[in-house]
Every structure is written in C-alpha cells, then in structure tokens.
Design a protein around this motif. Structure first.
Motif, short mmCIF file in Angstrom:
data_model
loop_
_atom_site.label_atom_id
_atom_site.label_comp_id
_atom_site.label_asym_id
_atom_site.label_seq_id
_atom_site.Cartn_x
_atom_site.Cartn_y
_atom_site.Cartn_z
N THR A 69 5.06 -1.71 -16.91
CA THR A 69 4.82 -1.70 -18.27
C THR A 69 4.20 -0.28 -18.82
OG1 THR A 69 4.35 -4.00 -18.05
CG2 THR A 69 3.74 -3.04 -20.29
N ASN A 70 3.12 0.13 -17.84
CA ASN A 70 2.14 1.20 -18.15
C ASN A 70 3.22 2.35 -17.97
OD1 ASN A 70 0.37 -0.56 -18.88
ND2 ASN A 70 -1.15 0.07 -17.26
N HIS A 71 4.42 2.39 -17.57
CA HIS A 71 5.07 3.66 -16.82
C HIS A 71 4.46 4.48 -15.90
CE1 HIS A 71 7.29 3.23 -20.96
NE2 HIS A 71 6.40 2.89 -21.27
N GLU A 72 4.05 3.50 -14.96
CA GLU A 72 3.66 4.15 -13.76
C GLU A 72 4.13 3.80 -12.36
OE1 GLU A 72 -1.11 4.00 -15.62
OE2 GLU A 72 -0.28 2.27 -14.34
N PRO A 73 5.52 4.30 -12.41
CA PRO A 73 6.26 3.83 -11.24
C PRO A 73 5.95 3.96 -9.61
CG PRO A 73 7.52 5.53 -12.22
CD PRO A 73 5.96 5.21 -13.03
N ASP A 74 5.12 5.31 -9.76
CA ASP A 74 4.86 5.97 -8.24
C ASP A 74 4.18 5.05 -7.49
OD1 ASP A 74 6.65 8.08 -8.82
OD2 ASP A 74 5.25 9.14 -9.66
N GLY A 75 4.29 4.99 -6.29
CA GLY A 75 3.21 4.44 -5.08
C GLY A 75 3.78 3.04 -4.61
N PHE A 76 2.83 2.49 -3.89
CA PHE A 76 3.05 1.15 -3.29
C PHE A 76 1.69 0.80 -2.51
CE2 PHE A 76 3.84 4.66 -0.01
CZ PHE A 76 3.12 4.48 1.04
N VAL A 77 1.72 -0.46 -2.05
CA VAL A 77 0.54 -0.85 -1.47
C VAL A 77 0.95 -1.39 0.08
CG1 VAL A 77 -1.17 -2.78 -1.05
CG2 VAL A 77 -0.69 -1.76 -3.52
N LYS A 78 0.47 -1.16 1.10
CA LYS A 78 0.83 -1.48 2.37
C LYS A 78 -0.33 -2.44 3.02
CE LYS A 78 2.01 1.22 6.68
NZ LYS A 78 2.52 2.53 6.98
N VAL A 79 -0.32 -3.38 3.59
CA VAL A 79 -1.23 -4.05 4.37
C VAL A 79 -0.78 -4.26 5.78
CG1 VAL A 79 -1.99 -6.26 4.53
CG2 VAL A 79 -1.74 -5.64 2.24
N ILE A 80 -1.83 -3.72 6.49
CA ILE A 80 -1.47 -3.73 8.10
C ILE A 80 -2.33 -4.97 8.76
CG2 ILE A 80 -1.54 -2.37 10.16
CD1 ILE A 80 -1.71 -0.08 8.10
N ALA A 81 -1.72 -5.91 9.37
CA ALA A 81 -2.48 -6.92 9.91
C ALA A 81 -2.01 -7.15 11.43
CB ALA A 81 -2.00 -8.33 9.26
N ASP A 82 -3.17 -7.62 12.23
CA ASP A 82 -3.00 -7.91 13.58
C ASP A 82 -1.79 -8.92 13.87
OD1 ASP A 82 -4.90 -7.63 16.52
OD2 ASP A 82 -3.28 -9.43 16.30
N ALA A 83 -0.83 -8.51 14.85
CA ALA A 83 0.31 -9.54 14.72
C ALA A 83 0.01 -10.73 15.22
CB ALA A 83 1.44 -8.80 15.65
N GLU A 84 -1.03 -11.02 16.08
CA GLU A 84 -1.44 -12.29 16.53
C GLU A 84 -2.34 -12.97 15.99
OE1 GLU A 84 -2.93 -12.31 20.72
OE2 GLU A 84 -1.03 -11.53 21.27
N THR A 85 -3.66 -12.34 15.33
CA THR A 85 -4.66 -13.29 14.63
C THR A 85 -4.32 -13.02 12.99
OG1 THR A 85 -5.80 -11.18 14.33
CG2 THR A 85 -6.13 -12.61 16.53
N ASP A 86 -3.44 -12.23 12.64
CA ASP A 86 -3.19 -12.00 11.09
C ASP A 86 -4.37 -11.29 10.57
OD1 ASP A 86 -1.50 -12.05 8.86
OD2 ASP A 86 -2.49 -13.68 7.99
N ARG A 87 -5.47 -10.86 11.34
CA ARG A 87 -6.56 -10.23 10.78
C ARG A 87 -5.98 -8.92 10.02
NH1 ARG A 87 -12.77 -10.05 12.71
NH2 ARG A 87 -13.37 -8.52 11.25
N VAL A 88 -6.63 -8.81 8.88
CA VAL A 88 -6.29 -7.34 8.23
C VAL A 88 -6.84 -6.21 8.81
CG1 VAL A 88 -6.06 -6.24 6.05
CG2 VAL A 88 -5.85 -8.69 6.03
#
Ligand code: FAD
Ligand code: NAD
Length: 465
Positions: free
Chosen positions: A388-407
């Motif tokens: 809506t704000n015309h701000e298309p650039d970028g992303f969010v990336k979340v990295i978590a431990d594969a076993e515990t899921d802790r971020v």
C-alpha cells in the motif's frame, strides 16, 4: 569512601560513559565524568547517530518529493533544496540532545570534569591540570575514524573528508566517491545522492556491509544500484590526488588488474573506526591492548587492572551506541555490587538507509557452521502495508535451529526494519522459537506482519505467498 574524591570516575561522555555515570549516580555512588569535547554525548550525539539521522530523515523527504514516490500517490510537487536550513535543523537536533545530557548530569549530580583525562595511577586521573581520585575508573573513550594510509583527511577543506566532514558539507557535491561500503558510507552516501550527488562507492570486498547475512548484502547491492549509486565492489583505492577543489581517486581490482581513476568533488573515507586509547596513559597503569588496539574486559566489564573498567567502542564487539549504553548500565550496576549483564548474542544492528537494513543474532552462514538450521523468508512485496505504501523492496528472513526451532537470527530489509527488529531481539532474548513468533498475533496491516509470515515460513506455512 573518604579516601577517594569519587566512587566512580567515568572517562568519556558518549552513550557508554554518560549512561554509566548517570546509572552510578542513581545507585547512590558519588560520580564524575571527564569529557574533553565542548558538549556531552560523545560521537553518537555530536557527530554520529544523531546528526546523520537528522540528514537522512530530511533528505528522505526531499527524495520522496523529487522522485516519483509522492507523485505515485497523487502529490505533485517540485522541491527546492535549502541546504542551510537542512543543516540548521541537524545542528538544532544535536544541540537539543547534547544539552539534554548536561541537564541529566545536573539532575543526577554527576560532576562534569571538563577536559581530556589521563591516568596517573589506577585510582588517579588528571583532567585539565587537576588530579582526581576515584575508587573505580570506567574507560569509555569511544572510537575515531580509521585513516587510509597515504590519504589525508581535511574536513575544513571539504574535499577528502571523514564522516564528520561529510555531515558538514555546505553544498551538494556533483560527484562524490565513498571509500568503504559499510554503514557510514551507505548512510552518508545516501544522504548526498538523494540531494543530487552522483555517488560511487568503492568497496574492497566482493559485497557491501560485511558482517551482515549474505542474502541481505546481495539484496542491498541491488537496491542501492537501483537507487542510482555506482558500486565498485572488489575494488581497492591505491591513491587520492587532490588538486584545489577536485580529487582523482586511483582504484584497481582488489585481486589485481587494470587500474583506473575516478574524479570527485568530495571523497568520503569510511573504512571503519578504531578505539581511542592514545594519550590515556594506559602504560602508567600497566593496561595492555589486544591486537586490534582494544581494551579487553571480563564479562563484568572489569579490565585486568583492579578498579579499572571499560565499555563501548573501546572494547571488543560491534561499535554501536545501544551496545555502549547497555554496557554503561551494566558496568555501573556491577560497580554497585549488583549483577549487570549484557547479552552480546542479541545486539541488533540497523543501517538507516531507505529501505532500512536490520539484523539481530546469527547470519545464516554463521548459524550453519554451528549446526542444522531451518530458514523462513517473506518478501515485503507480499506484505499488504508495504504494498500500500509503495515500498516493495526487501524481505524478512528468520533463521531457526532445525532441531529445537529456537530463533538464531532475524534479518530484515524494509522501510521500517529498524523498528521491526526490536520485536525479533525481544523474542530472541526470551528464547523464542519460530513457532512462538508465528503464533503471536501481529496487528494488521503492519510491516511487522512480515516477521510473523517469515516465522511461519520456517515450517513451510506462510499464508500470503
Ligand atoms: P563515543 O560516543 O565515541 O564517546 C567517547 C567520548 O569520550 C567522546 O566524546 C570523546 O571526546 C571522549 N574522550 C575520549 N578520550 C577522552 C579522554 N582521554 N578524556 C575525556 N574524554 C575523552 N551507532 C548506532 O548504534 N546507531 C547509529 O545510527 C550510529 N550512527 C553513527 C553515525 C556515524 C557517522 C558514526 C561515526 C557513528 C555512528 N554510530 C552509530 C556509532 C556510535 O556513534 C558509537 O558506537 C557510539 O558513540 C560509541 O559510544 P562510546 O560511548 O563508546 O564512545
Ligand atoms: P564499516 O566497518 O561498517 O565499513 C567499512 C567498510 O570499508 C567495509 O565494508 C570494509 O570492507 C571497507 N574497507 C576497508 N578498507 C577499505 C579500503 N582500503 N578500500 C575500500 N574499502 C575498504 O565501517 P564504517 O562504515 O566506517 O563505520 C564504522 C563503525 O561505525 C561501524 O562499526 C558501525 O557499527 C558504526 N556505525 C553504525 C551506524 C549504525 O548503526 N547505523 C552508522 C554509522 C556507523
């Protein structure tokens, strides 16, 4: 405490030192803070965080009006740059905030010892010809720009400048060359590009922003190029030749190859900062520096010398104001016999360009070195508010431990990434899993929903993509 003039004497009134001094005084300790600058607040308030953000904010408005950002929303304007007023509002912001620290010192009864401090022994320092004794001395002397061998910085002349000189320019350079594609180069390069300069960034490494997640670094390069910056990555500067008001910068590929020259009206040297330890008299107290010229401390911020502590840019860790502030609080609490802790694994970092670039915790590369990870990504293009704000650039990336899921880490490129990253830092401080974030209700429509969606993507279940 009759044996000493003060319980605590802090050297340096930057975000580390002034916060340590105020907290020590709040805890009932008799406190002084030595500062050689004419105003309190250190690099951050005088020539760093605050003035740069004042110019970033103002230039962002100019750019929005000048380019098609406002026109796209049906607002047609032709802005006229009044650089003097823009610079005056920067100076006003600095004056107001540095004056605010002076007020806080008075309110908390912290004595400001005006001048540069030098150790006589571990419990005695000299400031402006007078000696003061203290049971505890906290070194919070901060950092200064790293010089580039053979390149002379002259902020008064305004051709080859450091960040302080780049904040003070009285006209918009036609051509600006930034040496170093790190935080300072990109922030101040963005200011002058938005105001009309042709900006070339020369970066020694193959990518901008060392230390950040590789996806973020690659995306950042694309965005800055799209905005009109010329990026010369993997390139080293071999010399800068100044003739009158013009400079010729000689560069060549870092791995070797053909040399070329670039002309500029202003050259910004922003290749990092180094700790301020010269002239402190550390030899008199037997305090040695590490290989990077920093003062080493233990987890409580105590140095090897009894009664001498150190915090902020002068010790290892990211050179960030909020890291220095948190260490300031912790050191004062430790001196007062409490338990002051800083979790150095969860220190957010933000580059205040547009879009903003922010991260906390491990990069995907570093996390993978420690074990298996799961990664969730969500593009800002699919976030309703950004769209809506015309701000298309970028992303969010979340990295978590594969076993515990802790971020383990969160990275964002978004218009308000600096604000968004706070929730990621808080979640990580509380030991959150990606599922915890995914099941936290986020207000709609907000950019922060992209963090929720990226967390949902860790288990492969984002909704809006
Ligand atoms: P400083 O702020 O450097 O303060 C140290 C003080 O000690 C100085 O005032 C100095 O005069 C004084 N001093 C030194 N030696 C002595 C002595 N012997 N006796 C008495 N006084 C002495 N960080 C962020 O987190 N966000 C930002 O947006 C940001 N923007 C920045 C922009 C620029 C252009 C720059 C240069 C830096 C920026 N930083 C930013 C980094 C931030 O400014 C530093 O990390 C922070 O100021 C460090 O705080 P400090 O208290 O350790 O030291
Ligand atoms: P930086 O470490 O962020 O970036 C310096 C860049 O210069 C690096 O990319 C490095 O590879 C490059 N470089 C080094 N030598 C070079 C050479 N000879 N030729 C070409 N490139 C070279 O340092 P900075 O931008 O000067 O900032 C200094 C510190 O100030 C940083 O540690 C940062 O944390 C702090 N700071 C923070 C903010 C913020 O939090 N928004 C803003 C400004 C500054």
């Amino acid at each position: 405490m009759a044996d000493y003039d003060y319980d605590v004497l802090v050297i340096g009134a930057g975000p580390g030192g002034y916060v340590a001094a105020i907290r020590a005084a709040q805890l009932g300790l008799k406190t002084a803070c030595a500062e050689g600058r004419a105003t309190l607040g250190g690099t951050c308030l005088n020539v760093g965080c605050i003035p740069s953000k004042a110019l970033l904010h103002a230039s962002e408005y100019f750019d929005a009006a000048n380019g098609d950002t406002m026109a796209k929303m049906g607002i047609k304007v032709k802005p006229e740059l009044d650089l003097d007023t823009m610079q005056d509002q920067r100076k006003d912001a600095v004056k107001g905030l540095t004056g605010g620290i002076e007020f806080l010192f008075k309110k908390n009864k912290v004595d400001w010892l005006k001048g540069y401090a030098q150790f006589k022994d571990a419990h005695t320092v000299e400031v402006d010809g007078k000696t003061y004794s203290a049971k505890n001395v906290v070194i919070a002397t901060g950092s200064s720009v790293t010089p580039l061998p053979g390149v002379e910085i002259d902020n008064d002349k305004g051709v080859v400048v450091d960040s302080t000189g780049a904040l003070e320019l009285s006209s918009v350079p036609k051509k600006m060359v930034v040496i170093g594609g790190g935080v300072i180069g990109l922030e101040l390069g963005s200011v002058w590009r938005r105001l009309g300069a042709e900006v070339t960034v020369v970066e020694f490494l193959d990518q901008l922003l060392p230390g950040m997640d590789m996806d973020v670094r690659k995306e950042a390069s694309k965005i800055f190029k799209k905005q009109g910056m010329t990026l010369k990555l993997g390139t080293k500067v071999t010399g800068v030749d100044v003739k009158g008001k013009k400079a010729k910068i000689s560069v060549e590929p870092a791995k070797g190859g053909d040399a070329e020259t670039i002309d500029a009206d202003v050259v910004l040297v922003s290749i990092g900062r180094r700790p301020n330890t010269e002239g402190l008299g550390l030899d008199k107290i037997g305090l040695e520096l590490n290989q990077r010229g920093q003062i080493e401390t233990d987890h409580d911020f105590a140095t090897k010398v009894d009664g001498v502590w150190a915090i902020g840019d002068v010790i290892p860790g990211p050179m960030l104001a909020h890291k220095a502030e948190d260490e300031g609080l912790a050191v004062a609490e430790n001196i007062a016999g409490m338990t002051g802790i800083v979790n150095h694994d969860v220190i957010p970092g933000v580059v205040y360009t547009q879009p903003e670039i922010a991260g906390v915790g491990l990069t995907e590369e570093a996390a993978k070195e420690r074990g298996k990870v799961k990664v969730g990504k969500f593009p800002m293009l699919a976030n309703s508010r950004a769209k809506t704000n015309h701000e298309p650039d970028g992303f969010v990336k979340v990295i978590a431990d594969a076993e515990t899921d802790r971020v383990l880490g969160v990275w964002c490129i978004a218009s308000v990434a600096g604000t968004m990253i706070a929730q990621a830092a808080q979640a990580m401080e509380f030991g959150a899993t990606s599922e915890d974030i995914a099941y936290t209700c986020h207000a709609h429509p907000t950019h922060s929903e992209a963090i929720k969606e990226a967390a949902m993507a860790v288990t492969g279940k984002p909704i809006h993509i």
